[in-house]
Write a protein that holds these residues in place. Sequence first.
Motif, short mmCIF file in Angstrom:
data_model
loop_
_atom_site.label_atom_id
_atom_site.label_comp_id
_atom_site.label_asym_id
_atom_site.label_seq_id
_atom_site.Cartn_x
_atom_site.Cartn_y
_atom_site.Cartn_z
N LYS A 102 -15.78 -11.21 0.91
CA LYS A 102 -16.25 -10.64 2.16
C LYS A 102 -15.11 -10.26 3.12
CE LYS A 102 -20.66 -13.06 1.98
NZ LYS A 102 -20.97 -12.45 0.75
N GLN A 103 -13.88 -10.63 2.77
CA GLN A 103 -12.79 -10.43 3.71
C GLN A 103 -11.77 -9.38 3.26
OE1 GLN A 103 -11.31 -14.14 5.55
NE2 GLN A 103 -12.43 -15.15 3.89
N VAL A 104 -12.06 -8.67 2.18
CA VAL A 104 -11.07 -7.75 1.60
C VAL A 104 -10.60 -6.71 2.62
CG1 VAL A 104 -10.66 -5.99 -0.16
CG2 VAL A 104 -11.88 -8.08 -0.74
N GLU A 105 -11.53 -6.05 3.29
CA GLU A 105 -11.15 -5.02 4.24
C GLU A 105 -10.35 -5.61 5.40
OE1 GLU A 105 -14.28 -5.28 2.99
OE2 GLU A 105 -14.28 -3.50 1.72
N ARG A 106 -10.82 -6.74 5.93
CA ARG A 106 -10.12 -7.36 7.07
C ARG A 106 -8.72 -7.81 6.67
NH1 ARG A 106 -8.96 -12.30 8.66
NH2 ARG A 106 -10.33 -13.34 7.17
N LEU A 107 -8.61 -8.50 5.52
CA LEU A 107 -7.31 -9.01 5.08
C LEU A 107 -6.36 -7.87 4.72
CD1 LEU A 107 -8.50 -12.09 3.00
CD2 LEU A 107 -7.30 -12.13 5.20
N SER A 108 -6.90 -6.80 4.13
CA SER A 108 -6.07 -5.63 3.83
C SER A 108 -5.53 -5.02 5.12
CB SER A 108 -6.88 -4.56 3.08
OG SER A 108 -7.24 -5.00 1.81
N ALA A 109 -6.40 -4.89 6.11
CA ALA A 109 -5.99 -4.33 7.40
C ALA A 109 -4.94 -5.22 8.07
CB ALA A 109 -7.20 -4.15 8.31
N GLU A 110 -5.09 -6.53 7.96
CA GLU A 110 -4.10 -7.45 8.54
C GLU A 110 -2.74 -7.31 7.85
OE1 GLU A 110 -5.48 -11.51 8.53
OE2 GLU A 110 -7.19 -11.04 9.83
N LEU A 111 -2.76 -7.15 6.54
CA LEU A 111 -1.51 -6.98 5.79
C LEU A 111 -0.83 -5.68 6.22
CD1 LEU A 111 0.53 -7.66 3.58
CD2 LEU A 111 -1.04 -6.66 1.92
N VAL A 112 -1.59 -4.60 6.29
CA VAL A 112 -1.03 -3.31 6.72
C VAL A 112 -0.48 -3.43 8.14
CG1 VAL A 112 -1.66 -0.93 7.32
CG2 VAL A 112 -2.39 -1.92 5.13
N ALA A 113 -1.23 -4.08 9.04
CA ALA A 113 -0.78 -4.24 10.42
C ALA A 113 0.50 -5.07 10.50
CB ALA A 113 -1.88 -4.89 11.26
N GLN A 114 0.62 -6.10 9.66
CA GLN A 114 1.81 -6.94 9.65
C GLN A 114 3.06 -6.12 9.30
OE1 GLN A 114 2.05 -10.44 10.19
NE2 GLN A 114 4.23 -10.09 10.10
N LEU A 115 2.91 -5.17 8.41
CA LEU A 115 4.05 -4.37 7.96
C LEU A 115 4.25 -3.08 8.75
CD1 LEU A 115 3.63 -4.79 4.11
CD2 LEU A 115 5.35 -5.87 5.57
N GLU A 116 3.26 -2.69 9.54
CA GLU A 116 3.29 -1.40 10.23
C GLU A 116 4.57 -1.15 11.03
OE1 GLU A 116 2.53 2.35 11.47
OE2 GLU A 116 1.73 1.23 9.78
N PRO A 117 5.06 -2.10 11.82
CA PRO A 117 6.28 -1.81 12.60
C PRO A 117 7.51 -1.53 11.72
CG PRO A 117 5.18 -3.78 13.42
CD PRO A 117 4.51 -3.42 12.14
N TYR A 118 7.49 -1.95 10.49
CA TYR A 118 8.65 -1.84 9.61
C TYR A 118 8.48 -0.75 8.56
CZ TYR A 118 8.85 -6.34 11.82
OH TYR A 118 8.84 -7.32 12.76
N ALA A 119 7.26 -0.55 8.10
CA ALA A 119 7.04 0.33 6.96
C ALA A 119 6.22 1.58 7.29
CB ALA A 119 6.35 -0.45 5.83
N GLY A 120 5.52 1.60 8.40
CA GLY A 120 4.73 2.75 8.78
C GLY A 120 3.60 3.08 7.81
N VAL A 121 3.03 2.05 7.18
CA VAL A 121 2.02 2.30 6.15
C VAL A 121 0.64 2.64 6.71
CG1 VAL A 121 3.15 1.02 4.30
CG2 VAL A 121 1.65 -0.19 5.88
N ALA A 122 0.36 2.34 7.97
CA ALA A 122 -0.96 2.61 8.53
C ALA A 122 -1.23 4.11 8.62
CB ALA A 122 -1.11 1.97 9.91
N SER A 123 -0.18 4.91 8.68
CA SER A 123 -0.35 6.36 8.80
C SER A 123 -0.57 7.04 7.45
CB SER A 123 0.88 6.96 9.47
OG SER A 123 2.03 6.76 8.65
#
Length: 157
Positions: A102-123
């Motif tokens: 039940k948490q796949v989308e939330r946990l995936s989004a948290e992982l992407v957010a954790q790396l966003e300042p360094y990797a720019g993966v959210a875009s």
Amino acid sequence: MTDEPEVDLFTLRRMIEHLPNGNDLTLIVLKGHLLIEERLLDLVRLRLGSDDATLNEARLRFSQLVPLARAASGRPGYPWFWRALQKLNSLRNDLAHHLEPKQVERLSAELVAQLEPYAGVASLGAPDVQLRGAIAYMYGVLMAFKSPRPLPPDGAV
């Protein structure tokens, strides 16, 4: 001698061959987790001068391997990265231990957010592409950690 880092083409090719291209988040997470675990083991093996038999005998779980690799890496200044690895493990555990996670989308989004300042993966677009980008980025960081060269603190690899 050049200032360019040496690229381990075999290891890079391994990620390209095994990280799925489809939109199946479960497969991306499970294969990505295994690929990251291989790089963590490589780092520990290299830094501790350990052999495969010894590491296999230790039967380390991912959650044990992350702090061991962090200590062995000599790179304590990247807390955001080690937290991202823990988030990947939480995501993998949600998938592996629940028939209907039940948490796949939330946990995936948290992982992407954790790396966003360094990797720019959210875009990168769709969640599967973001997740693949996050895993590929972590894979690249672990490849870079095998080098004795210092890395910039901002996460650029």
